[in-house]
Motif scaffolding. Structure first.
Motif, PDB file in Angstrom:
ATOM      1  N   VAL A 110       0.839  -1.187   0.000  1.00 10.06           N
ATOM      2  CA  VAL A 110       0.000   0.000   0.000  1.00 10.06           C
ATOM      3  C   VAL A 110       0.876   1.239   0.000  1.00 10.06           C
ATOM      4  CG1 VAL A 110      -1.830   1.259   1.197  1.00 10.06           C
ATOM      5  CG2 VAL A 110      -1.778  -1.251   1.270  1.00 10.06           C
ATOM      6  N   ALA A 111       0.570   2.176  -0.902  1.00 12.07           N
ATOM      7  CA  ALA A 111       1.313   3.437  -0.971  1.00 12.07           C
ATOM      8  C   ALA A 111       0.321   4.588  -1.009  1.00 12.07           C
ATOM      9  CB  ALA A 111       2.208   3.473  -2.209  1.00 12.07           C
ATOM     10  N   GLY A 112       0.699   5.724  -0.431  1.00 10.44           N
ATOM     11  CA  GLY A 112      -0.181   6.891  -0.418  1.00 10.44           C
ATOM     12  C   GLY A 112      -1.380   6.685   0.487  1.00 10.44           C
ATOM     13  N   THR A 113      -2.458   7.393   0.207  1.00 14.72           N
ATOM     14  CA  THR A 113      -3.676   7.323   1.025  1.00 14.72           C
ATOM     15  C   THR A 113      -4.820   6.789   0.180  1.00 14.72           C
ATOM     16  OG1 THR A 113      -2.926   9.256   2.282  1.00 14.72           O
ATOM     17  CG2 THR A 113      -5.229   8.613   2.508  1.00 14.72           C
ATOM     18  N   PRO A 114      -5.123   5.492   0.298  1.00 15.15           N
ATOM     19  CA  PRO A 114      -6.234   4.922  -0.469  1.00 15.15           C
ATOM     20  C   PRO A 114      -7.557   5.593  -0.095  1.00 15.15           C
ATOM     21  CG  PRO A 114      -4.835   3.198   0.433  1.00 15.15           C
ATOM     22  CD  PRO A 114      -4.413   4.484   1.092  1.00 15.15           C
ATOM     23  N   PRO A 115      -8.575   5.439  -0.930  1.00 14.76           N
ATOM     24  CA  PRO A 115      -9.860   6.102  -0.679  1.00 14.76           C
ATOM     25  C   PRO A 115     -10.539   5.598   0.579  1.00 14.76           C
ATOM     26  CG  PRO A 115     -10.030   4.555  -2.501  1.00 14.76           C
ATOM     27  CD  PRO A 115      -8.584   4.663  -2.188  1.00 14.76           C
ATOM     28  N   VAL A 116     -11.502   6.391   1.048  1.00 16.52           N
ATOM     29  CA  VAL A 116     -12.280   6.026   2.231  1.00 16.52           C
ATOM     30  C   VAL A 116     -12.939   4.662   2.002  1.00 16.52           C
ATOM     31  CG1 VAL A 116     -14.249   6.650   3.660  1.00 16.52           C
ATOM     32  CG2 VAL A 116     -12.706   8.430   2.817  1.00 16.52           C
ATOM     33  N   GLY A 117     -12.873   3.807   2.995  1.00 15.66           N
ATOM     34  CA  GLY A 117     -13.444   2.477   2.883  1.00 15.66           C
ATOM     35  C   GLY A 117     -12.402   1.399   2.689  1.00 15.66           C
ATOM     36  N   PHE A 118     -11.167   1.797   2.381  1.00 11.87           N
ATOM     37  CA  PHE A 118     -10.124   0.808   2.139  1.00 11.87           C
ATOM     38  C   PHE A 118      -9.888  -0.065   3.365  1.00 11.87           C
ATOM     39  CE2 PHE A 118      -5.569  -0.034   2.938  1.00 11.87           C
ATOM     40  CZ  PHE A 118      -5.401  -1.095   2.052  1.00 11.87           C
TER      41      PHE A 118
END
Length: 298
Positions: A110-118
């Motif tokens: 996982v890199a960065g900020t995945p969307p809400v709900g991840f």
């Protein structure tokens, strides 16, 4: 058979500009079964372009398309249990969730900020993995679950509205081939309009209703069913789907008829018929004459 696919979804994307950026153009043909080499659809505020080819989507595509809009790119290969989802905006990658096969190790990169709900999606799959005694890798589904959460699509089952229409696209051609491409599209557009204007009302006159009005049947059509009708009669139901295509520059209309026991997938009977083209005379064949498009449609 293992599924390999990739797709690009552009939030609020204008169909023509997105396709041109990918060097693609619509053929006019509809892809109701999801088996075309390339097709596109508008769903849940996104424009989706997908292919049963893991190499179709590239990060260069995502970077270029995301200069003015949010873009999602996904690829999957059940053969090697690889899956990945990428989020782009303002020409840069914002996040990524990648599952790479690594022997018995099952993990996500996982890199960065995945969307809400991840987090909820990941935790659910981790719980399933903890209960798994066999070889099934539940983390493989996380990038695909993200796609469903964002735009509603994954090729092996998402939550697409039943009215979703997938349209075939292909690489833009130039010169005479490009002109022929435009002729074929106009031909398909005219054929589609004729079928919708003339045959759909006949189906409804026979007691069939658009499948959008029959939610119990939606699960049978993961790629949408804009040309399917259902007639319920007691414990039985009749499903009728219109398919149309071109074979040797001649339009082919097929009517698929399937009888079910209620809305059950079993106990059915199916059959189909098609309208053969009007044959050319011997003289017409010798002179190389081809059936006029509008006459063929009629």
């Amino acid at each position: 058979m293992s599924l390999e696919a990739s797709w690009i979804a552009v939030r609020g994307g204008v169909r023509r500009s997105v396709l041109e950026a990918l060097d693609l153009v619509e053929t006019g043909e509809i892809d109701p079964k999801g088996d075309a080499q390339l097709s596109c659809a508008e769903l849940n505020g996104w424009l989706l372009v997908w292919a049963p080819d893991v190499d179709f989507m590239s990060l260069d595509h995502l970077r270029s398309l995301s200069k003015t809009r949010e873009v999602l790119g996904v690829r999957m290969s059940e053969t090697i249990t690889h899956s990945a989802a990428f989020g782009y905006a303002r020409g840069d990658q914002v996040w990524s969730v990648v599952h790479e096969p690594d022997g018995d190790t099952r993990e996500l990169q996982v890199a960065g900020t995945p969307p809400v709900g991840f987090e909820a999606i990941r935790d659910k799959r981790l719980q399933e993995q903890a209960l798994e005694d066999g070889p099934v890798d539940h983390l493989f589904d996380v990038p695909l679950d993200l796609s469903v959460a964002m735009c509603g699509f994954r090729p092996d089952g998402g939550s697409l509205p039943i009215e979703t229409t997938f349209k075939v696209v292909e690489r833009i051609r130039s010169g005479a081939a490009g002109q022929q491409q435009a002729v074929v599209k106009a031909f398909f557009d005219a054929l589609t309009k004729s079928i919708r204007d003339e045959l759909f009302p006949i189906a409804e006159g026979l007691g069939f209703a658009p499948i959008s009005q029959r939610p119990a049947f939606h699960r049978f059509y993961p790629f949408g069913a804009p040309s399917t009708f259902v007639r319920e009669r007691g414990e039985w139901s009749d499903c009728m789907t219109f398919y149309w295509s071109l074979h040797g520059n001649i339009p082919r209309l097929e009517v698929d008829f399937f009888v079910r026991h209620g809305a059950e997938p079993r106990f059915g009977r199916s059959g189909w018929g098609h309208v053969p083209p009007k044959p050319l005379s011997l003289l017409e064949r010798f002179t190389g004459r081809k059936l006029e498009p509008q006459l063929a449609i009629e």
